[in-house]
Structure formats: C-alpha cells, structure tokens
Design a protein around this motif. Structure first.
Motif, PDB file in Angstrom:
ATOM      1  N   THR A   1       0.903  -1.257   0.091  1.00 39.55           N
ATOM      2  CA  THR A   1       0.191   0.033  -0.038  1.00 39.55           C
ATOM      3  C   THR A   1       0.874   1.219   0.003  1.00 39.55           C
ATOM      4  O   THR A   1       2.057   1.118   0.465  1.00 39.55           O
ATOM      5  N   ALA A   2       0.470   2.285  -0.664  1.00 38.92           N
ATOM      6  CA  ALA A   2       1.046   3.596  -0.680  1.00 38.92           C
ATOM      7  C   ALA A   2       0.474   4.447   0.431  1.00 38.92           C
ATOM      8  O   ALA A   2      -0.670   4.770   0.349  1.00 38.92           O
ATOM      9  N   CYS A   3       1.317   4.842   1.259  1.00 44.46           N
ATOM     10  CA  CYS A   3       0.339   5.598   2.352  1.00 44.46           C
ATOM     11  C   CYS A   3       0.765   7.032   2.071  1.00 44.46           C
ATOM     12  O   CYS A   3       1.805   7.639   2.052  1.00 44.46           O
ATOM     13  N   HIS A   4      -0.474   7.929   1.893  1.00 42.05           N
ATOM     14  CA  HIS A   4      -0.234   9.200   1.714  1.00 42.05           C
ATOM     15  C   HIS A   4      -0.806  10.194   2.718  1.00 42.05           C
ATOM     16  O   HIS A   4      -0.437  11.361   3.060  1.00 42.05           O
TER      17      HIS A   4
ATOM     18  N   THR B   1       5.720  11.148   3.756  1.00 46.86           N
ATOM     19  CA  THR B   1       4.865  10.564   2.783  1.00 46.86           C
ATOM     20  C   THR B   1       5.242  10.872   1.205  1.00 46.86           C
ATOM     21  O   THR B   1       5.735  11.952   1.248  1.00 46.86           O
ATOM     22  N   PRO B   2       4.790  10.115   0.034  1.00 41.15           N
ATOM     23  CA  PRO B   2       4.229   8.932   0.342  1.00 41.15           C
ATOM     24  C   PRO B   2       5.153   7.986   0.738  1.00 41.15           C
ATOM     25  O   PRO B   2       6.394   8.042   0.158  1.00 41.15           O
ATOM     26  N   TYR B   3       4.989   6.843   1.340  1.00 45.20           N
ATOM     27  CA  TYR B   3       5.988   5.700   1.656  1.00 45.20           C
ATOM     28  C   TYR B   3       4.986   4.370   1.401  1.00 45.20           C
ATOM     29  O   TYR B   3       3.912   4.241   1.263  1.00 45.20           O
ATOM     30  N   ILE B   4       5.934   3.438   1.021  1.00 45.84           N
ATOM     31  CA  ILE B   4       5.297   1.979   0.629  1.00 45.84           C
ATOM     32  C   ILE B   4       5.321   1.086   1.975  1.00 45.84           C
ATOM     33  O   ILE B   4       6.766   0.760   2.231  1.00 45.84           O
ATOM     34  N   VAL B   5       4.217   0.464   2.332  1.00 47.74           N
ATOM     35  CA  VAL B   5       4.295  -0.733   3.184  1.00 47.74           C
ATOM     36  C   VAL B   5       4.043  -1.932   2.341  1.00 47.74           C
ATOM     37  O   VAL B   5       3.103  -1.975   1.788  1.00 47.74           O
ATOM     38  N   ALA B   6       4.850  -2.912   2.727  1.00 44.94           N
ATOM     39  CA  ALA B   6       4.977  -3.980   1.846  1.00 44.94           C
ATOM     40  C   ALA B   6       4.727  -5.283   2.889  1.00 44.94           C
ATOM     41  O   ALA B   6       4.907  -5.228   3.971  1.00 44.94           O
ATOM     42  N   LEU B   7       3.698  -6.084   2.084  1.00 51.23           N
ATOM     43  CA  LEU B   7       3.698  -7.596   2.734  1.00 51.23           C
ATOM     44  C   LEU B   7       4.281  -8.369   2.060  1.00 51.23           C
ATOM     45  O   LEU B   7       4.101  -8.601   0.856  1.00 51.23           O
ATOM     46  N   VAL B   8       5.383  -9.099   2.543  1.00 55.44           N
ATOM     47  CA  VAL B   8       6.379 -10.108   1.715  1.00 55.44           C
ATOM     48  C   VAL B   8       6.315 -11.611   2.090  1.00 55.44           C
ATOM     49  O   VAL B   8       6.139 -11.797   3.469  1.00 55.44           O
TER      50      VAL B   8
ATOM     51  N   ARG C   1       4.997 -14.499   6.449  1.00 52.18           N
ATOM     52  CA  ARG C   1       4.728 -13.322   5.728  1.00 52.18           C
ATOM     53  C   ARG C   1       5.001 -12.053   6.902  1.00 52.18           C
ATOM     54  O   ARG C   1       5.033 -12.105   8.180  1.00 52.18           O
ATOM     55  N   VAL C   2       5.911 -11.210   6.139  1.00 49.52           N
ATOM     56  CA  VAL C   2       6.321  -9.981   7.096  1.00 49.52           C
ATOM     57  C   VAL C   2       5.795  -8.706   6.561  1.00 49.52           C
ATOM     58  O   VAL C   2       6.010  -8.627   5.133  1.00 49.52           O
ATOM     59  N   ASN C   3       5.346  -7.939   7.150  1.00 51.28           N
ATOM     60  CA  ASN C   3       5.033  -6.350   6.729  1.00 51.28           C
ATOM     61  C   ASN C   3       6.083  -5.312   7.246  1.00 51.28           C
ATOM     62  O   ASN C   3       6.562  -5.547   8.280  1.00 51.28           O
ATOM     63  N   ALA C   4       6.468  -4.590   6.435  1.00 50.34           N
ATOM     64  CA  ALA C   4       7.425  -3.335   6.755  1.00 50.34           C
ATOM     65  C   ALA C   4       7.635  -2.648   5.527  1.00 50.34           C
ATOM     66  O   ALA C   4       7.046  -2.633   4.535  1.00 50.34           O
ATOM     67  N   GLN C   5       8.144  -1.257   5.774  1.00 50.36           N
ATOM     68  CA  GLN C   5       8.051  -0.284   4.800  1.00 50.36           C
ATOM     69  C   GLN C   5       9.065  -0.940   3.681  1.00 50.36           C
ATOM     70  O   GLN C   5      10.144  -1.720   4.119  1.00 50.36           O
TER      71      GLN C   5
ATOM     72  N   LYS D   1      19.796   2.579  20.341  1.00 43.88           N
ATOM     73  CA  LYS D   1      20.487   1.495  20.695  1.00 43.88           C
ATOM     74  C   LYS D   1      19.897   0.428  20.871  1.00 43.88           C
ATOM     75  O   LYS D   1      20.430  -0.796  20.666  1.00 43.88           O
ATOM     76  N   GLU D   2      18.570   0.263  21.325  1.00 45.55           N
ATOM     77  CA  GLU D   2      17.876  -0.583  21.515  1.00 45.55           C
ATOM     78  C   GLU D   2      17.187  -1.400  20.319  1.00 45.55           C
ATOM     79  O   GLU D   2      16.776  -2.497  20.364  1.00 45.55           O
ATOM     80  N   VAL D   3      16.678  -0.529  19.486  1.00 48.16           N
ATOM     81  CA  VAL D   3      15.603  -1.016  18.606  1.00 48.16           C
ATOM     82  C   VAL D   3      16.167  -0.961  16.998  1.00 48.16           C
ATOM     83  O   VAL D   3      16.789   0.194  16.691  1.00 48.16           O
ATOM     84  N   THR D   4      15.914  -1.995  16.292  1.00 45.59           N
ATOM     85  CA  THR D   4      16.333  -2.020  14.798  1.00 45.59           C
ATOM     86  C   THR D   4      14.901  -2.419  14.375  1.00 45.59           C
ATOM     87  O   THR D   4      14.568  -3.458  14.874  1.00 45.59           O
ATOM     88  N   LEU D   5      14.635  -1.731  13.251  1.00 44.45           N
ATOM     89  CA  LEU D   5      13.479  -2.164  12.681  1.00 44.45           C
ATOM     90  C   LEU D   5      13.644  -2.812  11.241  1.00 44.45           C
ATOM     91  O   LEU D   5      14.658  -2.422  10.435  1.00 44.45           O
ATOM     92  N   PRO D   6      12.532  -3.776  11.018  1.00 43.61           N
ATOM     93  CA  PRO D   6      12.618  -4.402   9.521  1.00 43.61           C
ATOM     94  C   PRO D   6      12.449  -3.553   8.630  1.00 43.61           C
ATOM     95  O   PRO D   6      11.462  -2.791   8.677  1.00 43.61           O
ATOM     96  N   VAL D   7      12.942  -3.385   7.328  1.00 47.02           N
ATOM     97  CA  VAL D   7      12.480  -2.707   6.261  1.00 47.02           C
ATOM     98  C   VAL D   7      13.026  -3.518   4.923  1.00 47.02           C
ATOM     99  O   VAL D   7      13.747  -4.560   5.087  1.00 47.02           O
ATOM    100  N   PHE D   8      12.181  -3.364   3.817  1.00 46.23           N
ATOM    101  CA  PHE D   8      12.570  -4.143   2.625  1.00 46.23           C
ATOM    102  C   PHE D   8      13.227  -3.018   1.586  1.00 46.23           C
ATOM    103  O   PHE D   8      12.973  -1.999   1.324  1.00 46.23           O
TER     104      PHE D   8
END
Length: 144
Positions: free
Chosen positions: A78-81, A92-99, A106-110, A134-141
């Motif tokens: 989905t393209a988030c506007h 914005t706009p950014y893409i959230v992907a379901l992979v 299945r994983v969803n991330a930007q 320092k504590e958090v690293t997020l998944p991205v595609f």
C-alpha cells in the motif's frame, strides 16, 4: 508596549516503536544484530511469525529462534499518503509491503528505494535493518 509571548512550537511527534515481550525479545535482539531470527516450535518444527508463546499447530509452548534467509517476494503493498501517525507525515508517500519470505512466513514493513510504478506482485525483495536507537532496529525491505 510589550509584545505578546510567541507560543512555543508543538513538540515533534515521536516515532512509534515496538515494545518487546518475553516471547518477541529474541526476534528484536536479532534485528539489532543484523540477523533475521524466526521462532520455531521445538515439538513440531513449524515456523511462526510474529513470535508468540504457543504453537498454533501442536500447542507446544517450547520454541527456539533460528536465523532465516533475508529474501522474499512481494505479496501486496500500500502507498501511504495519509499517515496513521504524525511522525510519518514528512516521509509521505511511503510504501508498506507485505512480503512472502523464503523462510515461509509473511512480514510487513516499509519498502525503501523502489518507486511505486515499479511494484508488482512477485517482485523480489530482501529484508534490511534500520537502526532507530541503541535498543531498536526495525525491519525494512529493499530491492534484491
């Protein structure tokens, strides 16, 4: 004559971050180390994501985390506007992907670095790691 005080700027919105649980902490530790760790049932071997205490296949509460491959194919996006949180307004706009990951979950991330016009079901992508603090690293595609 004195001037009226200038109102202070509103505080910048904070980025929403995950709150690791006892069950998900190994996943987030792996992300911070640049490793994609998935939970596997110790009884039946079924992989599950998101991490949770009970296997939905055999109901065992025993599990272990194993490193998984980073590749996958685009299932949907989905393209988030209009962002759900004001923090994301500037990007914005950014893409959230379901992979569909090669590891079977299945994983969803930007999705970064792929224009919306180039997106198609089945597009090969790989999981990347976006350190936030320092504590958090997020998944991205990103494109493979």
């Amino acid at each position: 004559m004195s001037q009226a005080p200038v109102p202070a700027a509103p505080p910048a919105p904070e980025r929403p971050l995950p709150t690791p649980t006892r069950d998900s902490q190994p996943f987030w530790d792996g992300m911070r180390e640049g490793r994609f760790l998935l939970q596997h049932c110790s009884s039946c071997g079924k992989v599950r994501h998101y991490p949770r205490p009970v296997c939905s296949h055999c109901f065992s509460m025993e599990s272990e985390f194993k490193e998984a491959p980073l590749g996958g194919s685009l299932h949907a996006w989905t393209a988030c506007h209009h962002p759900f949180n004001f923090f994301f307004k500037a990007s914005t706009p950014y893409i959230v992907a379901l992979v569909d990951m090669d590891a079977g979950v299945r994983v969803n991330a930007q999705l970064h670095g792929v224009p919306e016009s180039a997106l198609k079901i089945g597009l090969r992508v790989k999981l990347g790691f976006e350190p936030v603090n320092k504590e958090v690293t997020l998944p991205v595609f990103v494109a493979e």
